[in-house]
Design a protein around this motif. Structure first.
Motif, PDB file in Angstrom:
ATOM      1  N   THR A  57      44.228  22.096  43.829  1.00 17.49           N
ATOM      2  CA  THR A  57      43.342  21.129  44.479  1.00 17.49           C
ATOM      3  C   THR A  57      41.895  21.616  44.559  1.00 17.49           C
ATOM      4  N   PRO A  62      36.414  21.324  45.797  1.00 23.36           N
ATOM      5  CA  PRO A  62      37.640  20.515  45.726  1.00 23.36           C
ATOM      6  C   PRO A  62      37.663  19.679  44.464  1.00 23.36           C
ATOM      7  N   ALA A  78      41.560  15.665  45.901  1.00 19.76           N
ATOM      8  CA  ALA A  78      41.844  16.591  46.991  1.00 19.76           C
ATOM      9  C   ALA A  78      41.283  16.048  48.294  1.00 19.76           C
TER      10      ALA A  78
END
Length: 232
Positions: free
Chosen positions: A140, A155, A159
């Motif tokens: 993620t 991210p 995510a």
């Protein structure tokens, strides 16, 4: 809206701890002795000179925000915390520097590690109010800008990152000591080594006129490499 955003930023703080130091130094005892024109056969001050190399290397790292040889740090981002940096390798928890300001996420929600260059993420967890850690799935997020002044965790698409407490353990340094073969001190840029020798030599000689000049020269050598630890 502006007032709300300001309040949110002020509640988000971080602290940075070194939890494992390097296993070698960027400058050898022989190199320092050559630099200060000491005879190799004179060994009475070897322990002192070795200690000064460590002191000078730590000063360089603290001044620049860089890590020279592979070492491990822990970054904790805590909305209830405060902004500080610790060196906990010796277990003393001694404060090595204190910063005024607040932690901020970047526009793309990246978390800046505040030590560079970055080698790898060892662990990345969220921490709830009871202190229970939950691992954040490696798929993620991505470690980016590893060789830059500001390596960061970003991210990935899809995510979900909830503002709260995060704890990141990561390895940082110019010389990667886990490879095969391992990197040695030759991976460290020369300006850092020169600054270490100048600084250590100044501490050893303690000449009242030359000491501040040597220290200032060391500082000027590495100033272009400084990272702003308050960078948002």
């Amino acid at each position: 809206m502006a007032a709300t955003e300001k309040t949110a930023r002020m509640e988000t703080m971080f602290f940075l701890e070194r939890i494992a130091g390097p296993d070698i130094e960027p400058v050898t005892l022989a190199e320092l002795k050559t630099n200060i024109r000491a005879f190799d056969s004179t060994t009475g001050d070897d322990d002192l000179l070795s200690a000064l190399i460590v002191t000078a290397r730590e000063w360089v790292e603290d001044f620049t925000g860089r890590a020279l040889i592979d070492q491990e740090w822990r970054l904790t981002i805590d909305q209830r915390g405060y902004l500080a940096a610790y060196d906990c390798v010796s277990g003393s928890g001694q404060i090595i520097s204190q910063y005024s300001g607040v932690f901020q996420f970047s526009a793309d929600r990246s978390i800046y590690l505040r030590k560079s260059p970055a080698l790898a993420i060892t662990s990345f967890v969220s921490v709830d109010s009871a202190g229970v850690e939950t691992a954040i799935a490696a798929g993620t997020y991505e470690l980016r800008g590893t060789d830059s002044k500001w390596p960061r965790i970003t991210p990935l698409s899809g995510a979900t990152w909830i503002n709260g407490t995060f704890r990141i353990v990561f390895r940082t340094g110019y010389a990667d000591r886990t490879g095969s073969p391992q990197d040695d001190a030759s991976a460290v840029p020369n300006r850092f080594k020169q600054a270490i020798m100048l600084y250590a030599g100044a501490l050893y000689d303690r000449d009242p006129e030359m000491m501040p000049l040597l220290m200032k020269t060391a500082e000027n050598l590495i100033r272009p490499e400084c990272c702003e630890l308050g960078f948002a």
